[in-house]
Design a protein around this motif. Structure first.
Motif, PDB file in Angstrom:
ATOM      1  N   VAL A   1       0.838  -1.208   0.000  1.00 51.41           N
ATOM      2  CA  VAL A   1       0.000   0.000   0.000  1.00 51.41           C
ATOM      3  C   VAL A   1       0.872   1.257   0.000  1.00 51.41           C
ATOM      4  O   VAL A   1       0.591   2.229  -0.714  1.00 51.41           O
ATOM      5  CB  VAL A   1      -0.949  -0.007   1.230  1.00 51.41           C
ATOM      6  CG1 VAL A   1      -1.685   1.306   1.360  1.00 51.41           C
ATOM      7  CG2 VAL A   1      -1.936  -1.163   1.106  1.00 51.41           C
TER       8      VAL A   1
ATOM      9  N   THR B   1      -5.678   1.695   4.675  1.00 53.41           N
ATOM     10  CA  THR B   1      -5.828   0.663   3.652  1.00 53.41           C
ATOM     11  C   THR B   1      -5.031  -0.584   4.017  1.00 53.41           C
ATOM     12  O   THR B   1      -5.521  -1.714   3.867  1.00 53.41           O
ATOM     13  CB  THR B   1      -5.371   1.203   2.275  1.00 53.41           C
ATOM     14  OG1 THR B   1      -5.880   2.524   2.116  1.00 53.41           O
ATOM     15  CG2 THR B   1      -5.851   0.338   1.142  1.00 53.41           C
TER      16      THR B   1
ATOM     17  N   GLN C   1     -14.559  -4.445   5.652  1.00 50.06           N
ATOM     18  CA  GLN C   1     -14.513  -3.029   6.051  1.00 50.06           C
ATOM     19  C   GLN C   1     -15.455  -2.753   7.226  1.00 50.06           C
ATOM     20  O   GLN C   1     -15.135  -2.005   8.138  1.00 50.06           O
ATOM     21  CB  GLN C   1     -14.918  -2.137   4.883  1.00 50.06           C
ATOM     22  CG  GLN C   1     -13.809  -2.007   3.849  1.00 50.06           C
ATOM     23  CD  GLN C   1     -13.860  -0.641   3.181  1.00 50.06           C
ATOM     24  OE1 GLN C   1     -14.537  -0.484   2.180  1.00 50.06           O
ATOM     25  NE2 GLN C   1     -13.177   0.342   3.726  1.00 50.06           N
TER      26      GLN C   1
ATOM     27  N   ALA D   1      -8.903   3.762  -2.398  1.00 49.31           N
ATOM     28  CA  ALA D   1      -8.947   2.671  -1.417  1.00 49.31           C
ATOM     29  C   ALA D   1      -9.779   1.498  -1.943  1.00 49.31           C
ATOM     30  O   ALA D   1      -9.397   0.334  -1.809  1.00 49.31           O
ATOM     31  CB  ALA D   1      -9.521   3.182  -0.098  1.00 49.31           C
TER      32      ALA D   1
ATOM     33  N   GLU E   1      -7.836  -0.463  -4.469  1.00 50.07           N
ATOM     34  CA  GLU E   1      -6.787  -1.261  -3.823  1.00 50.07           C
ATOM     35  C   GLU E   1      -7.360  -2.492  -3.121  1.00 50.07           C
ATOM     36  O   GLU E   1      -6.873  -3.609  -3.298  1.00 50.07           O
ATOM     37  CB  GLU E   1      -6.040  -0.410  -2.795  1.00 50.07           C
ATOM     38  CG  GLU E   1      -5.186   0.676  -3.413  1.00 50.07           C
ATOM     39  CD  GLU E   1      -4.422   1.441  -2.351  1.00 50.07           C
ATOM     40  OE1 GLU E   1      -3.306   1.026  -2.010  1.00 50.07           O
ATOM     41  OE2 GLU E   1      -4.935   2.457  -1.843  1.00 50.07           O
ATOM     42  N   LEU E   2      -8.405  -2.268  -2.314  1.00 49.70           N
ATOM     43  CA  LEU E   2      -8.941  -3.385  -1.531  1.00 49.70           C
ATOM     44  C   LEU E   2      -9.401  -4.506  -2.446  1.00 49.70           C
ATOM     45  O   LEU E   2      -9.085  -5.683  -2.247  1.00 49.70           O
ATOM     46  CB  LEU E   2     -10.104  -2.919  -0.640  1.00 49.70           C
ATOM     47  CG  LEU E   2      -9.753  -1.897   0.448  1.00 49.70           C
ATOM     48  CD1 LEU E   2     -10.993  -1.496   1.243  1.00 49.70           C
ATOM     49  CD2 LEU E   2      -8.681  -2.427   1.388  1.00 49.70           C
TER      50      LEU E   2
END
Ligand code: HEM
Length: 417
Positions: free
Chosen positions: A171, A231, A285, A370, A373-374
């Motif tokens: 990250v 993240t 999340q 974010a 990325e996730l």
């Protein structure tokens, strides 16, 4: 005589602490002298249960005290919508320790700790720049995919993978790439370059006043730090929860095998077809619930809440942790159940109450990055590997800037030889 003076002082202090200073704020837990309600948060570390208990006892809007500072908390989605979303400007201030920010950043610069026109202008610029990176040639996806490749290589080469470490590197490198760029060919325009171009464009106009080196340093620091811990820890929690739920890992593999039907890399173009992966990311999340206590805002003008007139400059917090653990919306809130994000027909269920990025004018400007990325990291890790752990990682949380997992390692076996 001394006894009389002491008794009178004690009476005045008690009267002030228990009644006088609280009379104009929505009711909440009784504060202790000096500590306020901090001890209760501390004894319920990382804090969720203290905030949830007060929410149940006093309703969505209540006041708690951090030492001698009153904090008005808003803890359910409906009230957040009526206040922070519909009347956003009034809740757009940021509260911080001014001396600390001055020492640390040289002044109220950047985005996180700035206010007023400078904050508005620089936040807009950040949002536009990040949005532009996500469009057209999609620099954002490219950057993330570069780090997906490196991460998968590092994981394949290790026997015992230190998950937090690997997520930090991955990250951190994405944000580094986006802010500063690695290559200098035409396609890698980075954030700093965009900022400098905009500065050049505004030269000689009144709006140039928001552009100076200190501001650029603070802005880059804010984007870096706000985007890093959040993240990388969410990704670490994803691995923790999935390792603790082998049936979830199996369902992810089933979906990937059924939809992708090969060992190729997963891209953004696959996102809408990978419903279960999306449900897993949403549930991670929600359950990771990174900020038991969200960042403090402050009111920019007087607002009326439950009949109480709250003056401008009062600390106010959208307590998103209570919304993410609201059992009326998410039954058994401490359980990891990706299925709660699926409709009966298998499509993705959307909850407005899923607010890990907060709401209103201060809502996270890095949400787009974010999310990319996730999704890309989780999907590609499980596309390539079957993960296992000699010792299952603990789901217990420790408090840092955000909630963090206890250090652990896992093993990765390649699925497609
Ligand atoms: C899973 C990842 C992330 C989560 C859960 C998250 C969550 C949050 C939350 C809850 C806030 C506070 C909003 C408020 O005041 O109510 C915030 C603010 C912020 N976030 Fe994020 N964030 C994440 C990733 C990122 C990324 C990748 C970036 C940068 C690229 C970023 C940049 C920021 C900035 C600059 C602020 C301050 C906004 C302002 O004060 O106007 N975040 N984030």
């Amino acid at each position: 005589m001394l006894f009389l003076i002491l008794t009178t002082l004690l009476f005045i202090w008690t009267f002030y602490d228990l009644y006088w200073k609280r009379r104009n704020f929505p009711p909440g837990p009784t504060p202790l002298p000096l500590f306020g309600n901090l001890l209760e948060v501390y004894y319920n570390c990382p804090g969720y249960e203290a905030f949830r208990k007060w929410n149940k006892q006093y309703g969505s809007i209540y006041t708690y005290w951090i030492s001698t500072l009153p904090v008005v908390s808003i803890s359910d989605y409906e009230t957040l919508k009526e206040t922070m979303i519909k009347d956003g400007e009034k809740y757009a201030g940021r509260w911080f320790f001014a001396d600390f920010v001055k020492d640390f950043k040289g002044g109220e610069y950047g985005i996180v700790n700035s206010e007023g026109d400078l904050w508005r202008d620089q936040r807009r610029l950040t949002l536009h720049t990040l949005r532009d990176f996500g469009m057209g040639k999609n620099i954002m996806e490219e950057r993330v995919m570069v780090e997906v490749d490196f991460l998968l290589e590092r994981m394949a080469a290790q026997k015992d993978i230190s998950v937090q470490n690997e997520m930090d590197i991955a990250v951190g490198s994405v944000i580094n790439g986006i802010l500063f760029g690695y290559r200098f060919d035409e396609s890698s325009e980075d954030f700093v370059e965009s900022y400098l171009k905009e500065w050049e464009r505004r030269k000689g106009t009144r709006q140039e006043e928001y552009f100076f080196e200190r501001q650029l340093e603070a802005l880059v620091f804010d984007v870096w730090s706000a985007g890093m811990e959040t993240t990388s820890n969410t990704l670490t929690w994803a691995i923790v929860y999935i390792l603790n739920h082998p049936e979830v890992q199996q369902k992810i593999h089933e979906e990937l095998d059924r939809v992708i039907q090969s060992d190729r890399k997963i891209t953004m173009a696959d996102k809408n077809s990978l419903t279960y992966v999306n449900a897993v990311v949403s549930e991670v999340q929600r359950l990771a619930n990174l900020l038991p206590q969200n960042l403090f805002r402050q009111t920019t003008e007087e607002v009326t809440l439950n009949g109480y007139k709250i003056p401008a400059g009062t600390i106010i917090v959208p307590q998103i942790s209570c919304v993410l653990y609201d059992e009326k919306v998410f039954p058994e809130p401490y359980k990891f159940k990706p299925e709660r994000f699926l409709n009966k027909d298998g499509s993705l269920k959307v909850f407005p109450e899923l607010v890990p990025f907060s709401v209103g004018k201060r809502q996270c400007p890095g949400e787009g990055l974010a999310r990319v990325e996730l999704y890309l990291f989780v999907a590609n890790i499980f596309q390539k590997f079957r993960l296992s752990a000699k010792k299952l990682p603990s789901i217990e949380k420790s408090m840092s800037v955000v909630v963090i997992a206890k250090p652990f390692t896992c093993q990765a076996e390649e699925r497609h030889q």
